[in-house]
Design a protein around this motif. Structure first.
Motif, PDB file in Angstrom:
ATOM      1  N   MET A 111       0.829  -1.208   0.000  1.00  0.00           N
ATOM      2  CA  MET A 111       0.000   0.000   0.000  1.00  0.00           C
ATOM      3  C   MET A 111       0.860   1.254   0.000  1.00  0.00           C
ATOM      4  O   MET A 111       0.507   2.261  -0.627  1.00  0.00           O
ATOM      5  CB  MET A 111      -0.955  -0.002   1.202  1.00  0.00           C
ATOM      6  N   ILE A 112       1.983   1.203   0.657  1.00  0.00           N
ATOM      7  CA  ILE A 112       2.918   2.338   0.608  1.00  0.00           C
ATOM      8  C   ILE A 112       3.385   2.545  -0.826  1.00  0.00           C
ATOM      9  O   ILE A 112       3.478   3.685  -1.304  1.00  0.00           O
ATOM     10  CB  ILE A 112       4.101   2.119   1.577  1.00  0.00           C
ATOM     11  N   ALA A 113       3.649   1.438  -1.536  1.00  0.00           N
ATOM     12  CA  ALA A 113       4.056   1.548  -2.941  1.00  0.00           C
ATOM     13  C   ALA A 113       2.940   2.162  -3.779  1.00  0.00           C
ATOM     14  O   ALA A 113       3.201   3.006  -4.649  1.00  0.00           O
ATOM     15  CB  ALA A 113       4.449   0.174  -3.490  1.00  0.00           C
ATOM     16  N   VAL A 114       1.693   1.775  -3.532  1.00  0.00           N
ATOM     17  CA  VAL A 114       0.556   2.347  -4.268  1.00  0.00           C
ATOM     18  C   VAL A 114       0.454   3.848  -3.993  1.00  0.00           C
ATOM     19  O   VAL A 114       0.298   4.651  -4.927  1.00  0.00           O
ATOM     20  CB  VAL A 114      -0.768   1.640  -3.885  1.00  0.00           C
ATOM     21  N   PHE A 115       0.558   4.244  -2.728  1.00  0.00           N
ATOM     22  CA  PHE A 115       0.463   5.664  -2.395  1.00  0.00           C
ATOM     23  C   PHE A 115       1.637   6.454  -2.975  1.00  0.00           C
ATOM     24  O   PHE A 115       1.478   7.607  -3.376  1.00  0.00           O
ATOM     25  CB  PHE A 115       0.370   5.865  -0.886  1.00  0.00           C
ATOM     26  N   ASP A 116       2.795   5.815  -3.022  1.00  0.00           N
ATOM     27  CA  ASP A 116       3.960   6.472  -3.614  1.00  0.00           C
ATOM     28  C   ASP A 116       3.731   6.711  -5.108  1.00  0.00           C
ATOM     29  O   ASP A 116       4.050   7.792  -5.625  1.00  0.00           O
ATOM     30  CB  ASP A 116       5.206   5.607  -3.392  1.00  0.00           C
ATOM     31  N   THR A 123      -3.305   9.545 -10.289  1.00  0.00           N
ATOM     32  CA  THR A 123      -4.160   8.357 -10.345  1.00  0.00           C
ATOM     33  C   THR A 123      -4.480   7.951 -11.773  1.00  0.00           C
ATOM     34  O   THR A 123      -5.330   7.104 -12.011  1.00  0.00           O
ATOM     35  CB  THR A 123      -5.476   8.617  -9.590  1.00  0.00           C
ATOM     36  N   GLY A 124      -3.781   8.537 -12.745  1.00  0.00           N
ATOM     37  CA  GLY A 124      -4.105   8.269 -14.142  1.00  0.00           C
ATOM     38  C   GLY A 124      -3.526   6.995 -14.706  1.00  0.00           C
ATOM     39  O   GLY A 124      -3.881   6.588 -15.813  1.00  0.00           O
ATOM     40  N   ASN A 125      -2.636   6.315 -13.984  1.00  0.00           N
ATOM     41  CA  ASN A 125      -2.010   5.105 -14.515  1.00  0.00           C
ATOM     42  C   ASN A 125      -2.463   3.886 -13.709  1.00  0.00           C
ATOM     43  O   ASN A 125      -1.820   3.502 -12.736  1.00  0.00           O
ATOM     44  CB  ASN A 125      -0.488   5.244 -14.475  1.00  0.00           C
ATOM     45  N   PRO A 126      -3.554   3.257 -14.134  1.00  0.00           N
ATOM     46  CA  PRO A 126      -4.082   2.125 -13.357  1.00  0.00           C
ATOM     47  C   PRO A 126      -3.155   0.904 -13.363  1.00  0.00           C
ATOM     48  O   PRO A 126      -3.166   0.129 -12.416  1.00  0.00           O
ATOM     49  CB  PRO A 126      -5.412   1.802 -14.026  1.00  0.00           C
ATOM     50  N   ARG A 127      -2.354   0.735 -14.386  1.00  0.00           N
ATOM     51  CA  ARG A 127      -1.466  -0.434 -14.455  1.00  0.00           C
ATOM     52  C   ARG A 127      -0.423  -0.404 -13.331  1.00  0.00           C
ATOM     53  O   ARG A 127      -0.172  -1.425 -12.688  1.00  0.00           O
ATOM     54  CB  ARG A 127      -0.787  -0.502 -15.825  1.00  0.00           C
ATOM     55  N   THR A 128       0.178   0.740 -13.085  1.00  0.00           N
ATOM     56  CA  THR A 128       1.172   0.816 -12.010  1.00  0.00           C
ATOM     57  C   THR A 128       0.506   0.701 -10.641  1.00  0.00           C
ATOM     58  O   THR A 128       1.091   0.143  -9.714  1.00  0.00           O
ATOM     59  CB  THR A 128       1.988   2.114 -12.098  1.00  0.00           C
ATOM     60  N   MET A 129      -0.708   1.217 -10.510  1.00  0.00           N
ATOM     61  CA  MET A 129      -1.427   1.062  -9.247  1.00  0.00           C
ATOM     62  C   MET A 129      -1.788  -0.410  -9.003  1.00  0.00           C
ATOM     63  O   MET A 129      -1.720  -0.886  -7.874  1.00  0.00           O
ATOM     64  CB  MET A 129      -2.689   1.924  -9.229  1.00  0.00           C
ATOM     65  N   ALA A 130      -2.146  -1.116 -10.076  1.00  0.00           N
ATOM     66  CA  ALA A 130      -2.497  -2.536  -9.936  1.00  0.00           C
ATOM     67  C   ALA A 130      -1.297  -3.350  -9.458  1.00  0.00           C
ATOM     68  O   ALA A 130      -1.452  -4.291  -8.670  1.00  0.00           O
ATOM     69  CB  ALA A 130      -3.014  -3.080 -11.258  1.00  0.00           C
ATOM     70  N   ALA A 131      -0.103  -2.986  -9.923  1.00  0.00           N
ATOM     71  CA  ALA A 131       1.097  -3.701  -9.469  1.00  0.00           C
ATOM     72  C   ALA A 131       1.293  -3.519  -7.968  1.00  0.00           C
ATOM     73  O   ALA A 131       1.638  -4.466  -7.252  1.00  0.00           O
ATOM     74  CB  ALA A 131       2.321  -3.212 -10.238  1.00  0.00           C
ATOM     75  N   GLY A 132       1.051  -2.324  -7.484  1.00  0.00           N
ATOM     76  CA  GLY A 132       1.176  -2.072  -6.050  1.00  0.00           C
ATOM     77  C   GLY A 132       0.122  -2.802  -5.246  1.00  0.00           C
ATOM     78  O   GLY A 132       0.390  -3.299  -4.153  1.00  0.00           O
ATOM     79  N   ILE A 133      -1.089  -2.867  -5.808  1.00  0.00           N
ATOM     80  CA  ILE A 133      -2.160  -3.581  -5.105  1.00  0.00           C
ATOM     81  C   ILE A 133      -1.856  -5.078  -5.068  1.00  0.00           C
ATOM     82  O   ILE A 133      -2.082  -5.748  -4.049  1.00  0.00           O
ATOM     83  CB  ILE A 133      -3.527  -3.279  -5.747  1.00  0.00           C
TER      84      ILE A 133
END
Length: 175
Positions: A111-116, A123-133
């Motif tokens: 989650m820290i990686a997602v927030f980073d 919030t425009g790049n869902p692919r990088t957020m998915a990796a963090g999730i």
């Protein structure tokens, strides 16, 4: 055969890459827990029966089995055998309890990686957020699976240890 092992190794590497470095800690805790459980199972099934036979033989060889002194010797032998049976059982239970906690550590780091990512890229790049999730959920799942395997086998081992203790006490009659 070698190709299958290579494919398995690549799958494990992909899993660890997706879940993050916390999976190494989960794997280390799981490995240590299983080494201890296998050692305890080996002790209870292979070593302890000989110890039990020796104690029973010593008790049967005694002329005095009714005095207070004889009962204290019997209690001492039972206590020593029980201590050997209980060795490392608390550590095994602790490691079982640690598995989900280490998995939760992976959740926090993911989650820290997602927030980073959200802080630097928005919030425009869902692919990088998915990796963090994924990095947040996979260690939690791995910790829970590790704990479930440990709970099942450690509880069976604990029942076996309790049964051996009771059998030893029943095998040493006090008159």
């Amino acid at each position: 055969m070698m190709l299958q092992l290579l494919g398995l190794w690549e799958s494990v590497q992909d899993f660890i890459h997706t879940g993050g470095n916390v999976l190494y800690v989960v794997a280390a805790v799981l490995f240590f827990m299983w080494v201890l459980m296998i050692e305890r199972y080996w002790y209870v099934t292979a070593i302890f029966p000989k110890t039990k036979r020796d104690i029973i033989a010593k008790w049967d060889a005694r002329e005095d089995t009714t005095s207070w002194y004889a009962h204290k010797i019997r209690d001492c032998w039972i206590s020593e055998a029980t201590d050997k049976l209980d060795q490392r059982m608390l550590l095994i239970k602790t490691l079982v309890a640690m598995c989900p906690l280490v998995g939760l550590l992976g959740t926090v780091t993911g989650m820290i990686a997602v927030f980073d990512i959200m802080a630097t890229q928005g919030t425009g790049n869902p692919r990088t957020m998915a990796a963090g999730i994924s990095m947040a959920t996979i260690p939690t799942m791995a910790g829970m699976v590790a704990a479930l395997s440990g709970v099942f086998f450690s509880s069976r081992l604990e029942v076996k240890v309790k049964r051996e203790k009771a059998d030893l006490v029943d095998s040493l009659p006090h008159h």
